[in-house]
Design a protein around this motif. Structure first.
Motif, PDB file in Angstrom:
ATOM      1  N   GLU A 152       0.837  -1.196   0.000  1.00 42.42           N
ATOM      2  CA  GLU A 152       0.000   0.000   0.000  1.00 42.42           C
ATOM      3  C   GLU A 152       0.873   1.247   0.000  1.00 42.42           C
ATOM      4  O   GLU A 152       1.869   1.318   0.707  1.00 42.42           O
ATOM      5  N   SER A 153       0.514   2.200  -0.833  1.00 39.88           N
ATOM      6  CA  SER A 153       1.241   3.481  -0.952  1.00 39.88           C
ATOM      7  C   SER A 153       2.650   3.312  -1.489  1.00 39.88           C
ATOM      8  O   SER A 153       3.508   4.167  -1.265  1.00 39.88           O
ATOM      9  N   VAL A 154       2.899   2.220  -2.192  1.00 38.42           N
ATOM     10  CA  VAL A 154       4.270   1.961  -2.648  1.00 38.42           C
ATOM     11  C   VAL A 154       4.746   3.030  -3.634  1.00 38.42           C
ATOM     12  O   VAL A 154       5.943   3.337  -3.698  1.00 38.42           O
ATOM     13  N   LYS A 172      -6.212  -7.879  -2.689  1.00 33.60           N
ATOM     14  CA  LYS A 172      -4.763  -7.998  -2.522  1.00 33.60           C
ATOM     15  C   LYS A 172      -4.296  -9.391  -2.955  1.00 33.60           C
ATOM     16  O   LYS A 172      -3.328  -9.530  -3.701  1.00 33.60           O
ATOM     17  N   ASP A 182       0.579  -1.770  -6.176  1.00 35.56           N
ATOM     18  CA  ASP A 182      -0.319  -1.431  -5.068  1.00 35.56           C
ATOM     19  C   ASP A 182      -1.703  -1.995  -5.407  1.00 35.56           C
ATOM     20  O   ASP A 182      -2.406  -1.488  -6.287  1.00 35.56           O
TER      21      ASP A 182
END
Lengths: 280, 280
Positions: free
Chosen positions: B15-17, B241, B174
Motif C-alpha cells: 500500500e502506498s508503494v 490484494k 499497489d
C-alpha cells in the motif's frame, strides 16, 4: 504478506548446459578470466567443460586458480590485476561459495584499479564491475543467485559487499559438477542450503515469492539430509540434481530475506576455529 | 524437471508503494512521459499518486492518455514522438494490460525515431528502448512481469514483440489500484490470470521455479473466482490484494513457460468479435 521480488540473474540449468549454452558466453566478449580455487573446478569436470566451450566459440581465456577458502580481499585484488593484464571482457567463476563470491569481487577490482584490497567494502566505484558468469560445483552456498559476496579482510575478519552490481549476469547450473563432492562437503553444503531457506523463510522480510521457493526446497533438503545421515551414503544422480536445484531455490529465499543470527554465529566459528561455513 | 529462471523486473508491492518508493523514480532521470489509457489510471487513483510522487522528487512529466484497448502500433509510435518531444528520460505506464503493453512499445519508438508503426515487430533497433516503470490497475494481465507486448498492427491483427529489452525495469504494485475495477473486469482479468498459471504450468517448458509460482497462485485464483461466481459480489480489500499478487505470480509462470492454444484461440475471438481478452 508483502510483495518484493528481485532476481536479475539468468539461471540456466541442465546436463551439459555449459556446452549447449556456449554461444551465450561469446556474447560477453572476446576474452575472459576464469576464477577458481583449483581442485573443485578441476575434479568436477567444470573447468575442462568451460575451457572446451570457450574454445568452441572463439573466446580467449586465462585461468586464475588461487582463490582460497574464505577468499581474501587481497587475493581478489591480485586476480583483478590479472584480468586487466590479459584484457578480460568478462569473468567466469567456477567452484563453491568461495570461488563464486571471490569472482564477484574480482569483477570489481578488475574495473577499478585504484582500489586497495579492503577499499572494496566501501563500494565507491569509478567503473561498473566486469560482467560475470557463475558455474557452481557444490549444492549449498546459493552464491550463484545472491547479490552478496562474503570476503575476509586483510585482518582476517569477514564482511560482505552487496548490491545490484554484485550479481552474476548468467549462471550455468549443471548438477553433475556437484557429483565429485565427498560426503562431508555434500552434507555441510546441504545443511547450509537448508539454513538459507529456513532462516529466510522465518525472517521478518519474507514475502510471497521467497516463501514459494522456501516451501519448494525445504522438504527436499530435509529429506535428503535425513537420508544421508541415516545411510551415510552419497546421493545418487537424481538426489544430486534435487539437492543442487534446491540449493538454488534456497538461495533465492536467502537473497530476498537475509539470514538470521545462526549465520552470524557461524561466521565467528569459521573465523576463529576454522569450521567450514556449512557446518558452522 | 529442468531449471530455467529469468525475471529481471524489480517488483515492489504494498500500500502506498508509489509514494514510499518515489525516490526510485528519480533515479531514472529528470523527465518522464506517463503512458495510459485514461479511465483506469484516473479512477484507480494511480495517476494522481504518480503525479504527486513525481512532484515530490522533482521529476517533470507529461501525460499521454490515448492508449486504446488492444493497443495499436500507430498509437504507440505517436506516443514515442511525444516522449521525444518532451525529452523524456523514462516512461511510466499506468493501467491494465493494454496500457502496460503499449508502454513497452512506446519505449522502443521513443528511442528509435526511424521506425514506422509496424516496423516494431522486427525489433531491429539502433538504440536501446527508454527504461520503463509499470503500475498495474487490474489483477490479471501479468504484463507487469513479462518480456512481451501484444500489439495490434495497422491491419488490425495482433502480434507480439518480446525479449530482454521489453521488460519493465521496475514495477510498483499497489493492490488498491485494482479496487475500482467493476465486477465484469475483475472476473475476466482473474480468469486471464488463472489461465496464465494453468497454461504455463501444464506447458512443456515449465521448470521448477515457474511451478512454485503456479502452485502458489492457482488455488488462490480458483477460490476467489468461485467465490465471485457464487456471490456475484466484488472482492473485499484482502481478496483484492490476494488476487493482485496471485496475478503477478501467474505472470511469472506465464513468462517463463508461454501460453498454450486457449490463448491463441482467444486472440481470434478478440480480433474478430471484440470479446475482452480475459473472457475470450
Amino acid at each position: 504478506m508483502s510483495y518484493d521480488f528481485y532476481m536479475p540473474v539468468r539461471v540456466l540449468g541442465g546436463e551439459s548446459v555449459v556446452k549447449t549454452q556456449a554461444q551465450r558466453l561469446r556474447e560477453f566478449g572476446e576474452c575472459c578470466l576464469i576464477v577458481t580455487g583449483g581442485s573443485g573446478a578441476k575434479n568436477s569436470g567444470a573447468l575442462q567443460d568451460t575451457q572446451d566451450a570457450l574454445h568452441s566459440v572463439g573466446v580467449a581465456f586465462e585461468v586464475f586458480d588461487r582463490i582460497e577458502q574464505n577468499p581474501q580481499t587481497e587475493t581478489c585484488r591480485q586476480a583483478g590485476e590479472v584480468a586487466r593484464r590479459c584484457g578480460a571482457d568478462f569473468l567466469i567463476g567456477i567452484g563453491g561459495g568461495s570461488a563464486l563470491d571471490a569472482t564477484k569481487a574480482v569483477a570489481v577490482f578488475a574495473a577499478n584499479p585504484e582500489l586497495s584490497a579492503d577499499d572494496i567494502y566501501k563500494m565507491q566505484l569509478s567503473a561498473s564491475p566486469l560482467p560475470t558468469v557463475g558455474i557452481g560445483t557444490t549444492a549449498g552456498t546459493g552464491s550463484e543467485v545472491s547479490g552478496v559476496s562474503v570476503l575476509t579482510d586483510t585482518k582476517g575478519v569477514k564482511h560482505s559487499i552487496k548490491g545490484e552490481q554484485v550479481y552474476f549476469k548468467l549462471v550455468l547450473a549443471d548438477w553433475r559438477y556437484t557429483a565429485s563432492c565427498p560426503y562431508s562437503v555434500t552434507v555441510s553444503t546441504a545443511l547450509d542450503a537448508f539454513m538459507h531457506a529456513a532462516e529466510g523463510w522465518l525472517g521478518p522480510k519474507c514475502g510471497e515469492a521467497p516463501t514459494a521457493f522456501a516451501v519448494m526446497c525445504l522438504p527436499i533438503l530435509w529429506k535428503e539430509l535425513k537420508r544421508m545421515y541415516k545411510t551415510q551414503e552419497l546421493p545418487d544422480s537424481e538426489q544430486r540434481k534435487r539437492l543442487y536445484h534446491a540449493s538454488l531455490n534456497a538461495g533465492f529465499t536467502l537473497n530476498q530475506c537475509g539470514t538470521l543470527f545462526p549465520h552470524q554465529t557461524g561466521y565467528i566459528l569459521t573465523e576463529h576455529y576454522g569450521v567450514p561455513h556449512g557446518r558452522a
